[in-house]
Write a protein that holds these residues in place. Structure first.
Motif, PDB file in Angstrom:
ATOM      1  N   GLY A 102      -8.060  11.811  58.001  1.00 46.99           N
ATOM      2  CA  GLY A 102      -7.840  11.145  59.276  1.00 46.99           C
ATOM      3  C   GLY A 102      -6.432  11.379  59.795  1.00 46.99           C
ATOM      4  O   GLY A 102      -5.659  12.146  59.241  1.00 46.99           O
ATOM      5  N   ASP A 170     -12.272  10.239  56.865  1.00 47.78           N
ATOM      6  CA  ASP A 170     -11.870   8.924  57.348  1.00 47.78           C
ATOM      7  C   ASP A 170     -11.299   9.033  58.756  1.00 47.78           C
ATOM      8  O   ASP A 170     -10.683  10.039  59.120  1.00 47.78           O
ATOM      9  CB  ASP A 170     -10.817   8.308  56.415  1.00 47.78           C
ATOM     10  CG  ASP A 170      -9.534   9.120  56.370  1.00 47.78           C
ATOM     11  OD1 ASP A 170      -8.571   8.782  57.079  1.00 47.78           O
ATOM     12  OD2 ASP A 170      -9.484  10.122  55.635  1.00 47.78           O
ATOM     13  N   SER A 171     -11.521   7.976  59.549  1.00 48.61           N
ATOM     14  CA  SER A 171     -10.960   7.875  60.896  1.00 48.61           C
ATOM     15  C   SER A 171     -11.359   9.094  61.735  1.00 48.61           C
ATOM     16  O   SER A 171     -12.544   9.339  61.931  1.00 48.61           O
ATOM     17  CB  SER A 171      -9.441   7.713  60.801  1.00 48.61           C
ATOM     18  OG  SER A 171      -8.889   7.299  62.022  1.00 48.61           O
ATOM     19  N   SER A 199     -14.144   4.152  58.181  1.00 46.08           N
ATOM     20  CA  SER A 199     -13.526   3.711  59.440  1.00 46.08           C
ATOM     21  C   SER A 199     -13.583   4.813  60.489  1.00 46.08           C
ATOM     22  O   SER A 199     -12.563   5.194  61.075  1.00 46.08           O
ATOM     23  CB  SER A 199     -12.060   3.328  59.191  1.00 46.08           C
ATOM     24  OG  SER A 199     -11.932   2.301  58.245  1.00 46.08           O
ATOM     25  N   GLU A 267     -11.575  -3.984  62.860  1.00 44.98           N
ATOM     26  CA  GLU A 267     -10.977  -2.709  63.259  1.00 44.98           C
ATOM     27  C   GLU A 267     -11.281  -2.366  64.715  1.00 44.98           C
ATOM     28  O   GLU A 267     -12.334  -2.739  65.251  1.00 44.98           O
ATOM     29  CB  GLU A 267     -11.541  -1.578  62.399  1.00 44.98           C
ATOM     30  CG  GLU A 267     -11.039  -1.516  60.992  1.00 44.98           C
ATOM     31  CD  GLU A 267     -11.352  -0.171  60.377  1.00 44.98           C
ATOM     32  OE1 GLU A 267     -10.767   0.819  60.840  1.00 44.98           O
ATOM     33  OE2 GLU A 267     -12.177  -0.113  59.456  1.00 44.98           O
ATOM     34  N   HIS A 297      -7.730  -0.683  58.867  1.00 39.44           N
ATOM     35  CA  HIS A 297      -8.201   0.682  59.074  1.00 39.44           C
ATOM     36  C   HIS A 297      -7.952   1.527  57.816  1.00 39.44           C
ATOM     37  O   HIS A 297      -6.826   1.613  57.326  1.00 39.44           O
ATOM     38  CB  HIS A 297      -7.462   1.273  60.277  1.00 39.44           C
ATOM     39  CG  HIS A 297      -7.972   2.607  60.707  1.00 39.44           C
ATOM     40  ND1 HIS A 297      -9.248   2.795  61.169  1.00 39.44           N
ATOM     41  CD2 HIS A 297      -7.364   3.829  60.756  1.00 39.44           C
ATOM     42  CE1 HIS A 297      -9.417   4.072  61.500  1.00 39.44           C
ATOM     43  NE2 HIS A 297      -8.290   4.717  61.251  1.00 39.44           N
TER      44      HIS A 297
END
Length: 342
Positions: A102, A170-171, A199, A267, A297
């Motif tokens: 991320g 992620d992210s 997330s 989040e 997050h």
């Protein structure tokens, strides 16, 4: 048989939603700290996003976050970027993870994510390719997707079969997890065993995020940062006459593999995680959505410090092992023999 609009199916698969209640003192302290440090900083960045911010510094700081004990790593060169191959300790099953970090498509990298990625590799007994994909503003998101597909092709070329490969991130890397899978299938490559998204950002349209109560509750991202990032992405994507990037939630999702999505309940991207799980369900794709109460997050990166992060990593690794252990198929203790790093 699915329709073309969001790939809705006649018989959708219900989302498996699991709620993880409670927030430990450690997680509350982390949220308090981030709310008073990172969030104000990102708000300031969002006021002046065109300044030459040293985004590469974030990944340099990651040098202090070494891999977990016993893991081995070596550099790998992909066609347009580099990557890192992380091998877990002990006997390794012939399964692999393609990991996409991320950082809002803008920062972070192999160094910043090495500890979490090596932790996942060790706990799941899966060798893992951590890809340092090209980022904005110098490159459009489609370049990052291309790099992810190249990483997937590399794993296949090393002898890993698709049913033993999981694509995870992620992210922003969660966004890429789904987009790389969609592009790989579009190119005629075999479908991976599963997707894992922590997330994840899944919708480039900021409207739903900004309309949700979490826009004021998120410990990391202020409202202003969402709009600033959207503008940077649009500029990077349209430079050179190309059109804007599409979002995973708007893709034709029926060919996708089963997915695990984890998100914190407060989040900014909680609404993205929820929407992606709903769209996968409507497309007939099995999906487990895990909602962790008041977790920040990508709280999984703090595994070892946060009990919730440690438990979330366990959940991820159990999912990966189940997804890649085909019933009736013996699991080799010897992974495929890898070629050179070049």
């Amino acid at each position: 048989m699915c329709t073309a609009t969001h790939d809705f199916c006649l018989a959708p698969v219900p989302v498996t939603r699991r709620e993880f209640a409670g927030a430990s003192p450690q997680s509350r302290a982390l949220a308090h700290t981030l709310r008073r440090t990172i969030r104000p900083f990102l708000d300031k960045w969002a006021r002046y996003p065109d300044l030459p911010w040293p985004t590469g510094v974030v990944d340099l700081f990651g040098y202090s976050l070494g891999p977990v004990r016993g893991t081995q790593r070596r550099p790998i060169r992909l066609p347009h970027c580099h990557a890192e191959w992380i091998r877990p300790p002990g006997e390794v099953a012939d399964r692999a993870i393609l990991y996409l970090h991320g950082g809002a498509f803008l920062c972070c990298g192999i160094n910043s994510h090495r500890q979490m990625v090596s932790r996942i590799a060790a706990a799941s007994q899966a060798s893992t390719l951590n890809v340092a994909y090209r980022m904005i503003p110098q490159n459009p998101i489609r370049a990052a997707v291309e790099d992810g597909v190249d990483g997937y092709k590399w794993l296949l070329s090393q002898g890993y079969t698709a049913d033993r490969i999981v694509i995870a991130g992620d992210s922003a890397g969660g966004f890429l997890t789904f987009m790389v899978t969609l592009e790989a299938v579009h190119q005629g490559l075999p479908r991976p065993a599963a997707n894992v998204a922590l997330s994840p950002l899944t919708d480039l349209d900021p409207a739903h995020k900004l309309a949700h109560p979490n826009a004021d509750l998120c410990a990391v991202f202020p409202r202003r940062a969402v709009g600033a990032l959207t503008t940077l992405i649009e500029r990077a994507d349209t430079r050179g006459g190309h059109g804007p990037s599409s979002s995973p939630v708007d893709g034709l999702l029926a060919p996708m593999p089963p997915a695990l999505i984890q998100t914190g309940s407060q989040e900014m991207v909680y609404v993205d995680a929820e929407l992606m799980s709903e769209r996968l369900s409507l497309a007939g794709v099995p999906c487990e959505l895990q909602v962790w109460e008041r977790q920040v997050h990508v709280f999984q990166a703090a595994a070892g410090l946060l009990p919730e992060g440690t438990r979330a990593i366990r959940e991820i690794c159990e999912f990966i092992r189940k997804a890649t252990d085909t019933p009736g198929r013996p699991t080799s203790a010897h992974p495929p023999v890898l070629g050179g790093a070049g």
